[in-house]
Design a protein around this motif. Structure first.
Motif, PDB file in Angstrom:
ATOM      1  N   ALA A   1       2.380   7.785   2.760  1.00  0.00           N
ATOM      2  CA  ALA A   1       2.444   7.583   1.612  1.00  0.00           C
ATOM      3  C   ALA A   1       3.272   8.329   0.678  1.00  0.00           C
ATOM      4  O   ALA A   1       2.972   7.722  -0.489  1.00  0.00           O
ATOM      5  CB  ALA A   1       0.817   7.560   1.685  1.00  0.00           C
ATOM      6  N   ALA A   2       3.670   9.151   1.142  1.00  0.00           N
ATOM      7  CA  ALA A   2       4.274  10.367   0.054  1.00  0.00           C
ATOM      8  C   ALA A   2       5.980  10.834   0.466  1.00  0.00           C
ATOM      9  O   ALA A   2       6.281  10.969   1.920  1.00  0.00           O
ATOM     10  CB  ALA A   2       3.942  11.996  -0.063  1.00  0.00           C
TER      11      ALA A   2
ATOM     12  N   VAL B   1       2.585   6.701  -7.392  1.00  0.00           N
ATOM     13  CA  VAL B   1       1.606   7.491  -7.556  1.00  0.00           C
ATOM     14  C   VAL B   1       1.901   8.617  -7.500  1.00  0.00           C
ATOM     15  O   VAL B   1       2.237   9.792  -7.936  1.00  0.00           O
ATOM     16  CB  VAL B   1       0.294   7.587  -7.034  1.00  0.00           C
ATOM     17  CG1 VAL B   1      -0.909   8.297  -7.518  1.00  0.00           C
ATOM     18  CG2 VAL B   1      -0.316   5.373  -7.896  1.00  0.00           C
ATOM     19  N   THR B   2       2.117   9.628  -5.679  1.00  0.00           N
ATOM     20  CA  THR B   2       2.293  10.788  -5.579  1.00  0.00           C
ATOM     21  C   THR B   2       3.682  11.267  -5.823  1.00  0.00           C
ATOM     22  O   THR B   2       4.205  12.176  -7.015  1.00  0.00           O
ATOM     23  CB  THR B   2       2.775  10.932  -4.343  1.00  0.00           C
ATOM     24  OG1 THR B   2       2.778   9.765  -4.376  1.00  0.00           O
ATOM     25  CG2 THR B   2       1.163  10.504  -3.118  1.00  0.00           C
TER      26      THR B   2
ATOM     27  N   TRP C   1      -4.154   2.165   8.813  1.00  0.00           N
ATOM     28  CA  TRP C   1      -4.033   3.418   7.845  1.00  0.00           C
ATOM     29  C   TRP C   1      -2.635   4.136   8.436  1.00  0.00           C
ATOM     30  O   TRP C   1      -2.457   5.310   8.322  1.00  0.00           O
ATOM     31  CB  TRP C   1      -5.206   3.916   7.722  1.00  0.00           C
ATOM     32  CG  TRP C   1      -6.219   3.353   6.586  1.00  0.00           C
ATOM     33  CD1 TRP C   1      -7.389   2.935   6.811  1.00  0.00           C
ATOM     34  CD2 TRP C   1      -5.977   3.994   5.603  1.00  0.00           C
ATOM     35  NE1 TRP C   1      -8.084   3.026   6.313  1.00  0.00           N
ATOM     36  CE2 TRP C   1      -7.036   2.894   5.047  1.00  0.00           C
ATOM     37  CE3 TRP C   1      -5.336   4.464   4.541  1.00  0.00           C
ATOM     38  CZ2 TRP C   1      -7.128   3.059   3.570  1.00  0.00           C
ATOM     39  CZ3 TRP C   1      -5.316   4.209   3.438  1.00  0.00           C
ATOM     40  CH2 TRP C   1      -6.223   3.577   2.311  1.00  0.00           C
TER      41      TRP C   1
ATOM     42  N   PHE D   1       1.509   3.966  -3.189  1.00  0.00           N
ATOM     43  CA  PHE D   1       1.037   5.301  -2.487  1.00  0.00           C
ATOM     44  C   PHE D   1       1.995   6.381  -2.738  1.00  0.00           C
ATOM     45  O   PHE D   1       1.761   7.007  -4.101  1.00  0.00           O
ATOM     46  CB  PHE D   1       0.380   5.827  -1.702  1.00  0.00           C
ATOM     47  CG  PHE D   1      -1.405   5.472  -1.031  1.00  0.00           C
ATOM     48  CD1 PHE D   1      -2.168   6.532  -1.820  1.00  0.00           C
ATOM     49  CD2 PHE D   1      -1.313   4.633  -0.242  1.00  0.00           C
ATOM     50  CE1 PHE D   1      -3.233   6.386  -1.326  1.00  0.00           C
ATOM     51  CE2 PHE D   1      -2.585   5.239  -0.154  1.00  0.00           C
ATOM     52  CZ  PHE D   1      -3.085   5.858  -0.194  1.00  0.00           C
ATOM     53  N   GLN D   2       3.267   5.906  -2.738  1.00  0.00           N
ATOM     54  CA  GLN D   2       4.360   6.792  -3.210  1.00  0.00           C
ATOM     55  C   GLN D   2       4.640   6.749  -4.619  1.00  0.00           C
ATOM     56  O   GLN D   2       5.423   7.700  -5.046  1.00  0.00           O
ATOM     57  CB  GLN D   2       6.080   6.135  -2.451  1.00  0.00           C
ATOM     58  CG  GLN D   2       6.206   6.821  -1.171  1.00  0.00           C
ATOM     59  CD  GLN D   2       7.513   6.395   0.066  1.00  0.00           C
ATOM     60  OE1 GLN D   2       8.053   6.244  -1.195  1.00  0.00           O
ATOM     61  NE2 GLN D   2       7.246   6.007   0.829  1.00  0.00           N
TER      62      GLN D   2
ATOM     63  N   ALA E   1       0.628  -1.251  -0.188  1.00  0.00           N
ATOM     64  CA  ALA E   1       0.110  -0.036   0.006  1.00  0.00           C
ATOM     65  C   ALA E   1       0.791   1.388  -0.017  1.00  0.00           C
ATOM     66  O   ALA E   1       0.193   2.196  -0.787  1.00  0.00           O
ATOM     67  CB  ALA E   1      -1.023  -0.097   1.199  1.00  0.00           C
ATOM     68  N   VAL E   2       1.484   1.586   0.883  1.00  0.00           N
ATOM     69  CA  VAL E   2       2.748   2.536   0.334  1.00  0.00           C
ATOM     70  C   VAL E   2       3.565   2.624  -0.158  1.00  0.00           C
ATOM     71  O   VAL E   2       3.585   3.567  -0.820  1.00  0.00           O
ATOM     72  CB  VAL E   2       3.735   1.972   2.235  1.00  0.00           C
ATOM     73  CG1 VAL E   2       4.874   3.716   1.632  1.00  0.00           C
ATOM     74  CG2 VAL E   2       2.695   2.357   3.434  1.00  0.00           C
TER      75      VAL E   2
ATOM     76  N   LEU F   1      -0.101   5.911   5.933  1.00  0.00           N
ATOM     77  CA  LEU F   1      -0.796   7.117   5.729  1.00  0.00           C
ATOM     78  C   LEU F   1       0.900   7.745   6.001  1.00  0.00           C
ATOM     79  O   LEU F   1       1.133   9.388   5.391  1.00  0.00           O
ATOM     80  CB  LEU F   1      -1.827   7.918   6.550  1.00  0.00           C
ATOM     81  CG  LEU F   1      -3.137   7.727   5.787  1.00  0.00           C
ATOM     82  CD1 LEU F   1      -4.954   7.719   6.132  1.00  0.00           C
ATOM     83  CD2 LEU F   1      -3.116   7.899   3.834  1.00  0.00           C
TER      84      LEU F   1
END
Length: 275
Positions: A147-148, A87-88, A140, A84-85, A80-81, A144
Motif C-alpha cells: 500500500a506504500a 495517496v501515501t 487485504w 493507496f500508493q 486498490a494498491v 496492504l
C-alpha cells in the motif's frame, strides 16, 4: 556550420537505427506469441500461418482458464494498491519536498534504502503480521503489503521539487492551507508524475505472482498471474492455447500503457529537473 549539422544528422540516423533495432528486439517475442496463438487447433504452430489462422484458441483458453474471476480480482487489487500508493506517496512526497523539519534528509535516505530491500526478504514478518490480524486469505493480504512504496514517494517528491514554490506562496497568501495547496495546485500540476506512478504500480500489481501465491489459498481469490500459472501446468504442451492465454492476460496492461504513454514519458523526463 555545415559540418556540425552533418554530424548531428549522422548521429540522429544512428540513434534512430539503434532505437528501431531495440524496438524490434522487444516486440519480436510478442509478435511470435501472437502468431502462435492464431494456429488452428490440432495443427503445428507456424510463424508463416501456412495452416491458416483461427481465434478458437482464445475462446478455449478463456473458457478453460476461468479468467473472468481472475481479471476481476487482479483489477480490484491493482486499483486498490494504486490508490493507496498515490495517496501515501503524494502526502509523504510533498512533506519531504516542502516541509522543513529535523531529520528530513535522514528520513529520505530511509525511504531510498527501502528500494534495495527485496520484498521476498520481508515476506515472513509480513505473513506473521497478516496472520496476527486474521487477514490471510483475504483481499487485504494482497493490498496492504504494498500500500506504500518508497519508489512512489521518491518519484513524487522529485516532481514536486520542479513546481515553482511561488505558486504555493501565492495560494498561502490567499488563505489556502497545506491540504488545499496540495489538492488544488500541486497535484493538478503533477499529473504526469501521478500517471507514471499509476502505470508502474498497476502493471506491477497485475503481473505480481508472489503475493497471491504466498498469502492466499482460496480459489475465489485467484489473480490473473496465478490463474495463468495454473493454466500453464495443465497445458504445457499445447503452445497455441498457452500463447492465447498469455495474450489474453497481456492485452489489458498493453492497452493501459498505450493510453498513458505520453504522460509516462513526460513524467519520467521532467522528474528531478528543478526550475
Amino acid at each position: 556550420m555545415s559540418k556540425p549539422l552533418g554530424n548531428l544528422k549522422y548521429s540522429s540516423f544512428w540513434s534512430l537505427a539503434v532505437l528501431l533495432l531495440g524496438g524490434l528486439i522487444v516486440l519480436l517475442p510478442l509478435f511470435v506469441v501472437f502468431l502462435t496463438s492464431l494456429a488452428p487447433p490440432g495443427t503445428t504452430p507456424n510463424l508463416l500461418l501456412q495452416n491458416g489462422w483461427s481465434l478458437a484458441n482464445y475462446h478455449e483458453a478463456w473458457r478453460r482458464g476461468k479468467f473472468l474471476l481472475a481479471f476481476a480480482n487482479s483489477s480490484l487489487v491493482a486499483l486498490a494498491v494504486t490508490g493507496f500508493q498515490i495517496v501515501t506517496s503524494a502526502l509523504a512526497g510533498y512533506a519531504l519536498a516542502r516541509l522543513k523539519f529535523r531529520g528530513r534528509q535522514a528520513l529520505l535516505l530511509i525511504v531510498l534504502a527501502t528500494l534495495v530491500i527485496p520484498f521476498q526478504l520481508l515476506v515472513i514478518p509480513i505473513f506473521l503480521v497478516l496472520k496476527w490480524g486474521h487477514l490471510i486469505n483475504t483481499y487485504w493480504a494482497l493490498i496492504l503489503p504494498t500500500a506504500a512504496n518508497g519508489f512512489g514517494i521518491f518519484l513524487l517528491r522529485q516532481y514536486f521539487l520542479t513546481i515553482p514554490v511561488e505558486l504555493e506562496e501565492a495560494a498561502a497568501i490567499d488563505g489556502a492551507n497545506r491540504v488545499q495547496i496540495l489538492w488544488q495546485i500541486v497535484l493538478p500540476l503533477a499529473r504526469p508524475a501521478l500517471v507514471t506512478l499509476f502505470l508502474f504500480t498497476f502493471i506491477g500489481e497485475w503481473n505480481d505472482l508472489f503475493k497471491p501465491l504466498v498469502f492466499t489459498t482460496k480459489p475465489e481469490l485467484r489473480t490473473v498471474q496465478l490463474a495463468l500459472a495454473e493454466f500453464q501446468e495443465q497445458f504445457t504442451n499445447n503452445w497455441p492455447l498457452l500463447m492465447a492465454a498469455v495474450t489474453i492476460t497481456t492485452v489489458p496492461i498493453l492497452f493501459l500503457f498505450l493510453l498513458g504513454q505520453r504522460q509516462l514519458i513526460q513524467g519520467i523526463a521532467t522528474t528531478g529537473i528543478k526550475n
